[in-house]
Design a protein around this motif. Structure first.
Motif, mmCIF file in Angstrom:
data_model
loop_
_atom_site.group_PDB
_atom_site.id
_atom_site.type_symbol
_atom_site.label_atom_id
_atom_site.label_comp_id
_atom_site.label_asym_id
_atom_site.label_seq_id
_atom_site.Cartn_x
_atom_site.Cartn_y
_atom_site.Cartn_z
ATOM 1 N N CYS A 16 0.842 -1.189 0.000
ATOM 2 C CA CYS A 16 0.000 0.000 0.000
ATOM 3 C C CYS A 16 0.882 1.246 0.000
ATOM 4 O O CYS A 16 2.084 1.167 0.258
ATOM 5 C CB CYS A 16 -0.954 0.015 1.182
ATOM 6 N N TYR A 17 0.274 2.362 -0.312
ATOM 7 C CA TYR A 17 0.999 3.622 -0.378
ATOM 8 C C TYR A 17 0.512 4.567 0.708
ATOM 9 O O TYR A 17 -0.683 4.741 0.888
ATOM 10 C CB TYR A 17 0.798 4.281 -1.738
ATOM 11 N N MET A 18 1.466 5.179 1.409
ATOM 12 C CA MET A 18 1.149 6.211 2.380
ATOM 13 C C MET A 18 1.311 7.556 1.684
ATOM 14 O O MET A 18 2.286 7.793 0.986
ATOM 15 C CB MET A 18 2.093 6.134 3.584
ATOM 16 N N ARG A 19 0.315 8.415 1.864
ATOM 17 C CA ARG A 19 0.332 9.741 1.238
ATOM 18 C C ARG A 19 0.517 10.818 2.299
ATOM 19 O O ARG A 19 0.164 10.622 3.453
ATOM 20 C CB ARG A 19 -0.966 9.972 0.475
ATOM 21 N N ASN A 20 1.024 11.989 1.875
ATOM 22 C CA ASN A 20 1.231 13.069 2.836
ATOM 23 C C ASN A 20 -0.048 13.840 3.114
ATOM 24 O O ASN A 20 -0.112 14.615 4.054
ATOM 25 C CB ASN A 20 2.355 14.008 2.410
#
Length: 69
Positions: A16-20
């Motif tokens: 998964c991707y963590m976004r700011n």
């Protein structure tokens, strides 16, 4: 998924991707079975702000996370 602040969640078996931010760019890509702590939730955007094991914080979509039983 009914999660509260302080709950422990995982991204399951998929990366998964963590976004700011809920609309922002990617901070980090995490492999499957990473453990996160929920520090904020937003039911309108379907993103949870989480704390990762490496100390980074960011937003991950609700469909990428699952509760730990």
């Amino acid at each position: 998924m009914r999660v509260r602040v302080g709950d422990i969640v995982t991204n399951g078996g998929e990366p998964c991707y963590m976004r700011n931010s809920v609309f922002g760019g990617v901070i980090e890509r995490y492999q499957g079975r990473t453990i996160f702590t929920v520090i904020q939730h937003d039911n309108e955007t379907y993103y949870y702000k989480v704390l990762a094991p490496d100390g980074k914080t960011g937003f991950i979509h609700i469909l990428d996370l699952e509760e730990i039983q």
